[in-house]
Scaffold this motif. Sequence first.
Motif, PDB file in Angstrom:
ATOM      1  N   VAL A 198       3.132 -14.414   3.516  1.00  0.00           N
ATOM      2  CA  VAL A 198       4.057 -15.510   3.486  1.00  0.00           C
ATOM      3  C   VAL A 198       5.084 -14.666   4.355  1.00  0.00           C
ATOM      4  O   VAL A 198       6.053 -14.478   4.732  1.00  0.00           O
ATOM      5  CB  VAL A 198       4.414 -16.232   2.474  1.00  0.00           C
ATOM      6  N   ALA A 199       5.190 -15.636   5.666  1.00  0.00           N
ATOM      7  CA  ALA A 199       6.467 -15.232   7.039  1.00  0.00           C
ATOM      8  C   ALA A 199       7.898 -15.449   6.160  1.00  0.00           C
ATOM      9  O   ALA A 199       7.786 -16.498   5.387  1.00  0.00           O
ATOM     10  CB  ALA A 199       6.007 -16.471   7.112  1.00  0.00           C
ATOM     11  N   GLY A 200       8.720 -14.402   6.085  1.00  0.00           N
ATOM     12  CA  GLY A 200      10.196 -14.624   5.400  1.00  0.00           C
ATOM     13  C   GLY A 200       9.452 -13.781   4.244  1.00  0.00           C
ATOM     14  O   GLY A 200      10.952 -13.783   3.309  1.00  0.00           O
ATOM     15  N   TRP A 201       8.671 -13.112   3.493  1.00  0.00           N
ATOM     16  CA  TRP A 201       8.908 -13.219   2.431  1.00  0.00           C
ATOM     17  C   TRP A 201       8.745 -11.335   2.348  1.00  0.00           C
ATOM     18  O   TRP A 201       8.843 -10.739   3.339  1.00  0.00           O
ATOM     19  CB  TRP A 201       7.453 -13.096   1.743  1.00  0.00           C
ATOM     20  N   GLN A 202       9.662 -11.213   1.517  1.00  0.00           N
ATOM     21  CA  GLN A 202       9.288  -8.833   1.348  1.00  0.00           C
ATOM     22  C   GLN A 202       8.076  -8.084   0.994  1.00  0.00           C
ATOM     23  O   GLN A 202       7.734  -8.842   0.025  1.00  0.00           O
ATOM     24  CB  GLN A 202      10.429  -8.510   0.122  1.00  0.00           C
ATOM     25  N   THR A 203       7.689  -7.089   1.353  1.00  0.00           N
ATOM     26  CA  THR A 203       6.745  -6.611   1.141  1.00  0.00           C
ATOM     27  C   THR A 203       7.004  -4.970   0.308  1.00  0.00           C
ATOM     28  O   THR A 203       7.348  -4.765   0.436  1.00  0.00           O
ATOM     29  CB  THR A 203       5.699  -5.931   2.147  1.00  0.00           C
ATOM     30  N   GLN A 204       6.678  -5.104  -0.863  1.00  0.00           N
ATOM     31  CA  GLN A 204       6.276  -3.959  -1.890  1.00  0.00           C
ATOM     32  C   GLN A 204       5.306  -3.164  -1.720  1.00  0.00           C
ATOM     33  O   GLN A 204       3.132  -3.813  -1.756  1.00  0.00           O
ATOM     34  CB  GLN A 204       6.742  -4.313  -3.155  1.00  0.00           C
ATOM     35  N   THR A 205       5.212  -1.772  -1.490  1.00  0.00           N
ATOM     36  CA  THR A 205       3.899  -1.278  -1.584  1.00  0.00           C
ATOM     37  C   THR A 205       3.991   0.049  -2.757  1.00  0.00           C
ATOM     38  O   THR A 205       5.090   0.927  -2.723  1.00  0.00           O
ATOM     39  CB  THR A 205       3.327  -0.537   0.080  1.00  0.00           C
ATOM     40  N   SER A 206       2.793   0.039  -3.441  1.00  0.00           N
ATOM     41  CA  SER A 206       2.886   1.265  -4.410  1.00  0.00           C
ATOM     42  C   SER A 206       1.336   2.156  -3.690  1.00  0.00           C
ATOM     43  O   SER A 206       0.215   1.615  -4.422  1.00  0.00           O
ATOM     44  CB  SER A 206       2.671   0.734  -5.030  1.00  0.00           C
ATOM     45  N   HIS A 207       2.353   3.428  -3.025  1.00  0.00           N
ATOM     46  CA  HIS A 207       0.730   4.467  -2.664  1.00  0.00           C
ATOM     47  C   HIS A 207      -0.027   5.269  -3.356  1.00  0.00           C
ATOM     48  O   HIS A 207      -0.838   5.088  -3.723  1.00  0.00           O
ATOM     49  CB  HIS A 207       1.280   5.233  -1.699  1.00  0.00           C
ATOM     50  N   LYS A 208       1.127   5.142  -4.933  1.00  0.00           N
ATOM     51  CA  LYS A 208       0.411   5.865  -5.913  1.00  0.00           C
ATOM     52  C   LYS A 208      -0.723   5.026  -6.923  1.00  0.00           C
ATOM     53  O   LYS A 208      -1.390   5.411  -6.783  1.00  0.00           O
ATOM     54  CB  LYS A 208       1.886   6.019  -6.828  1.00  0.00           C
ATOM     55  N   HIS A 209      -0.237   3.113  -7.012  1.00  0.00           N
ATOM     56  CA  HIS A 209      -1.764   2.799  -7.238  1.00  0.00           C
ATOM     57  C   HIS A 209      -2.194   2.363  -6.617  1.00  0.00           C
ATOM     58  O   HIS A 209      -3.253   1.076  -6.916  1.00  0.00           O
ATOM     59  CB  HIS A 209      -1.165   1.605  -8.620  1.00  0.00           C
ATOM     60  N   HIS A 210      -2.146   2.533  -5.328  1.00  0.00           N
ATOM     61  CA  HIS A 210      -2.694   1.474  -4.348  1.00  0.00           C
ATOM     62  C   HIS A 210      -2.874   0.283  -4.750  1.00  0.00           C
ATOM     63  O   HIS A 210      -3.992  -0.473  -4.289  1.00  0.00           O
ATOM     64  CB  HIS A 210      -4.259   2.194  -4.097  1.00  0.00           C
TER      65      HIS A 210
END
Length: 278
Positions: free
Chosen positions: A83-95
């Motif tokens: 979604v435009a303007g949203w923030q992305t969070q990534t968890s490589h540990k839990h994919h």
Amino acid sequence: MSQSKMLERFAQHRQPARTPSHRKRTALVAAIGIGIVVALSGCNDDTGEGKDKAADTAESKAPSDGSSKSSAPADPSGDQPVVAGWQTQTSHKHHFRYDVPGKAKKWKVLGEDTALSYTGEDGKPIVVMTGTANYREGGCPSSPNPKAVGEAGKGQLATVGTTGGGTDGSLQENARNWAGNWGFAAYGGEDHKPKIKVGAAKPWKHGGIEGYTATAKVTVTNRPGSCVPPEAVVHSIAQKLPDGTMHGWVIYADQGAPNALTEAEIEKIMSTVRPTED
């Protein structure tokens, strides 16, 4: 068919911490759905052992349809927000990768390795999240769990994160387990047990993930101040990796309080959940 007793566990706090070392541990939650009380075997490599304790619970009700309704594109690429303007969070540990609204909407994305946890009487983590984000943190500093420390009890109206890593049980069991565990811990814990109703796990096929989702409805029994909501909702998404480990994405959110997330807002956040490329 119902029973008046079920297994519950936890005497917990939530606190920001570094992710604990990996080791296999077990969690149990009383999950109520479709008129049957079920004790589920947890699947949390992130968490510590805890004691199980019998407790009275309300009779269950058949869950309402909690299937997902997408309000965003299903195939985002890389770490760009859906979604435009949203923030992305990534968890490589839990994919898992997911998005939350921007800072202007009072969302805060924490460091990927920062862990939010509830601890037992021995001070060891029992349930842990990493790859987290909070909604309206720092508002009203009251908590339904009086033992809350660190990030807990600072007024956030919702928290999102990832967990898991073990191989015990099925995806359906773990989807329900995670929903019930976090509802129990965040909204009272063992000292002030909330009433938890966990619906049946349902297939989740969206954004590149094929797993299961479950919903827990929480009635808060300990409301020491006006900041504590009367109710809450928890949604989980469970996926299984090729190595056989199971991982969960969880959002728990106050309900019946000013500025609480609506179900439509929660569904929109859930619609952004996708796997990482690694």
